[in-house]
Structures are given as structure tokens and as C-alpha cells.
Design a protein around this motif. Structure first.
Motif, PDB file in Angstrom:
ATOM      1  N   PRO A  77      -7.101  13.717 -28.790  1.00 55.34           N
ATOM      2  CA  PRO A  77      -5.768  14.003 -28.482  1.00 55.34           C
ATOM      3  C   PRO A  77      -4.796  13.373 -29.545  1.00 55.34           C
ATOM      4  O   PRO A  77      -3.934  12.390 -29.190  1.00 55.34           O
ATOM      5  CB  PRO A  77      -5.354  13.775 -27.185  1.00 55.34           C
ATOM      6  CG  PRO A  77      -6.048  12.624 -26.878  1.00 55.34           C
ATOM      7  CD  PRO A  77      -7.377  12.653 -27.645  1.00 55.34           C
ATOM      8  N   VAL A  78      -4.952  13.616 -30.669  1.00 57.44           N
ATOM      9  CA  VAL A  78      -3.968  12.805 -31.859  1.00 57.44           C
ATOM     10  C   VAL A  78      -3.118  14.042 -32.759  1.00 57.44           C
ATOM     11  O   VAL A  78      -3.674  15.104 -32.755  1.00 57.44           O
ATOM     12  CB  VAL A  78      -4.924  12.157 -32.784  1.00 57.44           C
ATOM     13  CG1 VAL A  78      -5.721  10.980 -32.205  1.00 57.44           C
ATOM     14  CG2 VAL A  78      -5.988  12.819 -33.761  1.00 57.44           C
ATOM     15  N   GLY A  79      -2.156  13.488 -33.092  1.00 58.30           N
ATOM     16  CA  GLY A  79      -1.344  14.516 -34.082  1.00 58.30           C
ATOM     17  C   GLY A  79      -0.982  15.853 -33.509  1.00 58.30           C
ATOM     18  O   GLY A  79      -0.475  15.665 -32.515  1.00 58.30           O
ATOM     19  N   ASP A  80      -1.144  16.803 -34.092  1.00 57.26           N
ATOM     20  CA  ASP A  80      -0.929  17.941 -33.780  1.00 57.26           C
ATOM     21  C   ASP A  80      -1.819  18.669 -32.677  1.00 57.26           C
ATOM     22  O   ASP A  80      -1.735  19.773 -32.254  1.00 57.26           O
ATOM     23  CB  ASP A  80      -0.522  18.980 -34.829  1.00 57.26           C
ATOM     24  CG  ASP A  80       0.889  18.776 -35.556  1.00 57.26           C
ATOM     25  OD1 ASP A  80       1.977  18.302 -34.643  1.00 57.26           O
ATOM     26  OD2 ASP A  80       0.726  18.647 -36.620  1.00 57.26           O
ATOM     27  N   LEU A  81      -2.919  18.102 -32.659  1.00 58.49           N
ATOM     28  CA  LEU A  81      -3.960  18.594 -31.826  1.00 58.49           C
ATOM     29  C   LEU A  81      -3.769  18.897 -30.572  1.00 58.49           C
ATOM     30  O   LEU A  81      -4.254  20.308 -30.112  1.00 58.49           O
ATOM     31  CB  LEU A  81      -5.335  17.984 -32.209  1.00 58.49           C
ATOM     32  CG  LEU A  81      -6.097  17.832 -33.645  1.00 58.49           C
ATOM     33  CD1 LEU A  81      -7.096  16.769 -33.664  1.00 58.49           C
ATOM     34  CD2 LEU A  81      -6.579  19.348 -33.989  1.00 58.49           C
ATOM     35  N   PRO A  82      -3.064  18.092 -29.740  1.00 61.97           N
ATOM     36  CA  PRO A  82      -3.024  18.636 -28.294  1.00 61.97           C
ATOM     37  C   PRO A  82      -1.951  19.933 -28.246  1.00 61.97           C
ATOM     38  O   PRO A  82      -2.154  20.733 -27.558  1.00 61.97           O
ATOM     39  CB  PRO A  82      -2.194  17.316 -27.858  1.00 61.97           C
ATOM     40  CG  PRO A  82      -2.700  16.111 -28.504  1.00 61.97           C
ATOM     41  CD  PRO A  82      -2.803  16.753 -29.953  1.00 61.97           C
ATOM     42  N   ARG A  83      -1.038  20.034 -29.190  1.00 58.01           N
ATOM     43  CA  ARG A  83      -0.244  21.266 -29.124  1.00 58.01           C
ATOM     44  C   ARG A  83      -1.302  22.529 -29.685  1.00 58.01           C
ATOM     45  O   ARG A  83      -1.006  23.481 -29.048  1.00 58.01           O
ATOM     46  CB  ARG A  83       1.016  21.094 -30.231  1.00 58.01           C
ATOM     47  CG  ARG A  83       1.854  22.253 -30.390  1.00 58.01           C
ATOM     48  CD  ARG A  83       2.954  22.055 -31.423  1.00 58.01           C
ATOM     49  NE  ARG A  83       2.562  21.847 -32.495  1.00 58.01           N
ATOM     50  CZ  ARG A  83       2.290  22.811 -33.442  1.00 58.01           C
ATOM     51  NH1 ARG A  83       2.339  23.916 -33.136  1.00 58.01           N
ATOM     52  NH2 ARG A  83       1.876  22.287 -34.435  1.00 58.01           N
ATOM     53  N   LEU A  84      -1.884  22.110 -30.606  1.00 56.64           N
ATOM     54  CA  LEU A  84      -2.995  23.299 -30.811  1.00 56.64           C
ATOM     55  C   LEU A  84      -3.688  23.804 -29.926  1.00 56.64           C
ATOM     56  O   LEU A  84      -4.237  25.083 -29.850  1.00 56.64           O
ATOM     57  CB  LEU A  84      -3.697  22.980 -32.360  1.00 56.64           C
ATOM     58  CG  LEU A  84      -2.687  22.606 -33.647  1.00 56.64           C
ATOM     59  CD1 LEU A  84      -3.433  22.248 -34.714  1.00 56.64           C
ATOM     60  CD2 LEU A  84      -1.956  23.984 -33.923  1.00 56.64           C
ATOM     61  N   PHE A  85      -4.009  22.967 -29.163  1.00 52.55           N
ATOM     62  CA  PHE A  85      -5.330  23.055 -28.329  1.00 52.55           C
ATOM     63  C   PHE A  85      -4.776  23.751 -27.010  1.00 52.55           C
ATOM     64  O   PHE A  85      -5.360  24.791 -26.326  1.00 52.55           O
ATOM     65  CB  PHE A  85      -5.987  21.942 -27.760  1.00 52.55           C
ATOM     66  CG  PHE A  85      -7.227  21.638 -28.355  1.00 52.55           C
ATOM     67  CD1 PHE A  85      -8.276  21.589 -27.867  1.00 52.55           C
ATOM     68  CD2 PHE A  85      -7.388  21.283 -29.872  1.00 52.55           C
ATOM     69  CE1 PHE A  85      -9.696  21.144 -28.636  1.00 52.55           C
ATOM     70  CE2 PHE A  85      -8.280  21.053 -30.506  1.00 52.55           C
ATOM     71  CZ  PHE A  85      -9.423  21.073 -29.957  1.00 52.55           C
ATOM     72  N   GLU A  86      -3.462  23.327 -26.689  1.00 53.19           N
ATOM     73  CA  GLU A  86      -2.872  24.168 -25.814  1.00 53.19           C
ATOM     74  C   GLU A  86      -2.292  25.403 -26.147  1.00 53.19           C
ATOM     75  O   GLU A  86      -2.580  26.415 -25.273  1.00 53.19           O
ATOM     76  CB  GLU A  86      -1.426  23.219 -25.283  1.00 53.19           C
ATOM     77  CG  GLU A  86      -0.724  23.892 -24.211  1.00 53.19           C
ATOM     78  CD  GLU A  86       0.272  22.667 -23.614  1.00 53.19           C
ATOM     79  OE1 GLU A  86       1.350  23.387 -23.003  1.00 53.19           O
ATOM     80  OE2 GLU A  86       0.523  21.808 -24.050  1.00 53.19           O
TER      81      GLU A  86
END
Length: 146
Positions: A77-86
């Protein structure tokens, strides 16, 4: 059905690389393999999941590559990855940035049907398509100058 997870790991942090190597060795029986070269990275489309063990990212290029290949991801869960995964529901996001966090995410992913992520991966692939993005950008530039 056997699942394969390909690991693309490039890090200057020796401790982190050793931690990831330990996780990979634990999971070799389940199909985890490490991608070492760009040529091997073309195999992303053959994998059920792509594991991205980054400690620092914004939007990694490999995210787009995996989406274009139709391959869900397991990531930290780094950078924009949490937003993209959500937003896209494209795979399993680890609960923290650690080898043990990735281990838990891998176990969860292996217990999840890859097809659960197909719609999200397809949507992300369309949104991150290079040709479409370039065309939209050109249209906006032309509109701003028009």
C-alpha cells in the motif's frame, strides 16, 4: 487450478530484497517466481497475479503493464496504489509495507478466484491505455490552443 504469481522486484534496499527473497522461497511450492529481466516481464500475461513489493511508488508503469496484460496484482500500500486498488478492484493490497504483509496478501490472493478481478482489470486497462490517453491529451491541448 494452479495459480502462478510472478514477482517483479527491483530495489536498492538490500534488507528489503532479502526479506522478499525469503517470502518467495517460502512460496515456491505455490508457484511464486521472480522476474529478473525485461524479456521475462513479457510473461506478465501468463500469470494469475503480479506481485509488486514496492516500498516507494507513485503510479508504477508495471501497474499499467499488468492491466494491459489482463493480470491482477498483489501489491504493497504505497503511493497511489491504495487509491487505484480501491477504485478498480484489481487485486489484493497488502495491509502494510513488509514481507509479512505481502505474505498475508499472497495467502489471501491464493484463496480468491482470479476472475473476481476481471471487470476491474478491464476497466483499468481501458483507462490506462497509452494510445487512448495520448489521444485524450492531444485533444485537450488542441482545445486549449483552439
Amino acid at each position: 487450478m494452479r495459480k502462478a504469481i510472478w514477482l517483479l522486484a527491483r530495489s536498492r534496499d538490500e534488507h528489503y530484497r532479502k526479506s522478499i527473497k525469503t517470502v518467495v522461497q517460502r512460496f515456491e511450492k505455490t508457484g511464486v517466481r521472480r522476474l529478473a529481466t525485461a524479456a521475462e516481464a513479457e510473461l506478465i500475461g501468463w500469470a494469475d497475479y503480479l506481485l509488486l513489493p514496492s516500498r516507494i511508488e507513485s503510479i508504477p508503469v508495471v501497474f499499467s503493464d499488468a492491466m494491459q496484460a489482463g493480470t491482477p496484482m498483489i501489491a504493497t500500500p504505497v503511493g497511489d496504489l491504495p487509491r487505484l486498488f480501491e477504485r478498480y478492484e484489481v487485486g489484493m493490497l497488502a495491509d502494510d509495507v513488509s514481507a509479512s504483509g505481502l505474505q498475508r496478501a499472497i495467502i489471501s490472493a491464493l484463496d480468491t478466484e482470479v476472475s473476481n478481478y476481471a471487470a476491474g482489470v478491464k476497466t483499468a486497462a481501458a483507462d490506462f491505455d497509452v494510445a487512448s490517453t495520448a489521444q485524450r491529451f492531444a485533444q485537450r491541448v488542441a482545445g486549449a490552443n483552439g
